[in-house]
Design an enzyme around this catalytic site. Sequence first.
Site, PDB file in Angstrom:
ATOM      1  N   ASP A   1     -28.299 -27.932   7.406  1.00 28.54           N
ATOM      2  CA  ASP A   1     -29.626 -28.152   7.977  1.00 28.54           C
ATOM      3  C   ASP A   1     -29.581 -27.906   9.491  1.00 28.54           C
ATOM      4  O   ASP A   1     -30.391 -27.176  10.051  1.00 28.54           O
ATOM      5  CB  ASP A   1     -30.039 -29.602   7.685  1.00 28.54           C
ATOM      6  CG  ASP A   1     -31.510 -29.843   7.915  1.00 28.54           C
ATOM      7  OD1 ASP A   1     -32.224 -28.893   8.282  1.00 28.54           O
ATOM      8  OD2 ASP A   1     -31.957 -30.994   7.746  1.00 28.54           O
TER       9      ASP A   1
ATOM     10  N   LYS B   1     -16.626 -31.267   8.458  1.00 27.39           N
ATOM     11  CA  LYS B   1     -16.169 -32.295   9.406  1.00 27.39           C
ATOM     12  C   LYS B   1     -15.065 -33.089   8.720  1.00 27.39           C
ATOM     13  O   LYS B   1     -15.060 -34.335   8.706  1.00 27.39           O
ATOM     14  CB  LYS B   1     -17.388 -33.155   9.777  1.00 27.39           C
ATOM     15  CG  LYS B   1     -17.193 -34.061  10.954  1.00 27.39           C
ATOM     16  CD  LYS B   1     -17.173 -33.369  12.287  1.00 27.39           C
ATOM     17  CE  LYS B   1     -16.863 -34.370  13.384  1.00 27.39           C
ATOM     18  NZ  LYS B   1     -16.343 -33.781  14.611  1.00 27.39           N
TER      19      LYS B   1
ATOM     20  N   ASP C   1     -18.441 -29.295  14.558  1.00 26.76           N
ATOM     21  CA  ASP C   1     -18.938 -29.348  15.941  1.00 26.76           C
ATOM     22  C   ASP C   1     -18.514 -28.111  16.730  1.00 26.76           C
ATOM     23  O   ASP C   1     -19.274 -27.593  17.550  1.00 26.76           O
ATOM     24  CB  ASP C   1     -18.504 -30.640  16.649  1.00 26.76           C
ATOM     25  CG  ASP C   1     -17.079 -31.017  16.333  1.00 26.76           C
ATOM     26  OD1 ASP C   1     -16.844 -31.502  15.218  1.00 26.76           O
ATOM     27  OD2 ASP C   1     -16.210 -30.787  17.180  1.00 26.76           O
TER      28      ASP C   1
ATOM     29  N   TYR D   1     -28.409 -36.171   1.692  1.00 22.36           N
ATOM     30  CA  TYR D   1     -29.729 -35.811   1.150  1.00 22.36           C
ATOM     31  C   TYR D   1     -29.934 -36.303  -0.274  1.00 22.36           C
ATOM     32  O   TYR D   1     -31.037 -36.201  -0.802  1.00 22.36           O
ATOM     33  CB  TYR D   1     -29.931 -34.300   1.184  1.00 22.36           C
ATOM     34  CG  TYR D   1     -30.191 -33.797   2.570  1.00 22.36           C
ATOM     35  CD1 TYR D   1     -31.464 -33.417   2.962  1.00 22.36           C
ATOM     36  CD2 TYR D   1     -29.164 -33.722   3.487  1.00 22.36           C
ATOM     37  CE1 TYR D   1     -31.701 -32.974   4.234  1.00 22.36           C
ATOM     38  CE2 TYR D   1     -29.388 -33.290   4.765  1.00 22.36           C
ATOM     39  CZ  TYR D   1     -30.659 -32.920   5.138  1.00 22.36           C
ATOM     40  OH  TYR D   1     -30.888 -32.498   6.401  1.00 22.36           O
TER      41      TYR D   1
END
Length: 425
Positions: free
Chosen positions: A316, A239, A292, A168
């Site tokens: 988000d 992640k 995930d 972002y």
Amino acid sequence: MAYGVLDNYNPKRLPLPEDGEGILVKGPRKIDVPDNPIIPFIEGDGVGPDIWKATYQVIDAAVKKAYGSKRKISWYEVYAGQKCFDKFGKWLIQDTLDAFSHYIVGIKGPLTTPIGGGFRSLNVTLRQILDLYACIRPVKYYEGVPSPMKEPHKIDMVIYRENTEDVYAGIEWKMGTPAARKLIDFLNNEMENETHRKISFDSGIGIKPISEFASKRIMEHAIWYASKFGRKSISIMHKGNIMKYTEGAFKNWCYEAAAAHPDLCITEEALYSQYAGKLPEGKILIKDRIADSMFQQIHTRPDEYDMIVTPNLNGDFISDAAVSLVGGLGIGPGSNIGDVVGIFEATHGTAPKYANMDKINPGSLILSGAMMLDYMEWTEAAELIRSGLIKAIANKTVTYDFARQMPGSTEIKCSEFGKKIVDNM
Ligand code: NAP
């Protein structure tokens, strides 16, 4: 009188309310709220005027019911978005930014993203300029709300999304541009020993910066929230197995920030090695999970997640996924908070097709108002709002979005839903 992070506020275009005072800053996340605070608000575009009208009436009624004439909010209208453009010829004015810096706590409706206005989004601009680095979204199930889950009552989590970094930050180069080619050339030739692979020249390039400073300060903020509101665990969502030096580093820095609070925080490893798996009273459990896997775990084991702290992009995705389990956009509150300044906001957009129809669900902004009252430590009023909303839903008097999923319910207007909350306080 010096309030806020901006001592002097001399608005050129926005007349002040007749009475009220500012909130005083005592230190990071420490504020002193007078009985008659001035609170700036942005009504918002599209459905903003409808939901704002319902919201301020609910907040005023809750404050009156909780504290009688002892406490009262002096609302102060400030402008951004379409209304600002129509009035002042600009999408955002300095007086608005200064009002939030000076008065510390504010609330806003949704804003249209201007096309060709020189910036991507007014919301992002507000967050960046005011350095509101923590996006906080509580996700909680209220009895009777339509949910795809079998046991939705197990969902009560707070998502902490880092607001300033990650993809972002907007550092990108379009495929085929001289800058993209130069960068790819540099990576392929100068950095070959580091990257060990070639990037195809028909690639666009984006940069994902994640810093120690920003990672540690979002974790500090989350630890503050957990200790203030009695949350039992913080899960670091990352992640890091794939992106070791960004997401993996985020995880490590969050653990380091937690290690600086041994009186408050214990890791999962210590929980089992030292406490036989039983969380000691008053402690916050710090754990981490791969991003995930969390998307399935918030469905299958939601009660294991009390707070989630995560970089911007994961945040988000997971916040919208989580809110969909408890009734969707119409009822998800949110806030963006920095070291002290906090803006509480509806998490949905302007929903232009419902503008001025008195139809949309005002629940998101109303519950954001309750969050704002919690932040001000006007907890009794915040609780009245939540209990009024719970009863209005339990009575099956709801706006169109819930009515279409709740057999036997009565569809009511946006303003009527606000009145039902007040009646049920
Ligand atoms: P949106 O305004 O959030 O609306 C999309 C759909 O979500 C609506 O058509 C409606 O679905 C449902 N919805 C939204 N708010 C609801 C509520 N309060 N109650 C019940 N249902 C609700 O998204 P968008 O149409 O993509 O965006 C419109 C504008 O808003 C854009 O200019 C965008 O940039 C801006 N935006 C602003 C913010 C912000 O200010 N924070 C956030 C997101 C988007 P149904 O039609 O199915 O009922």
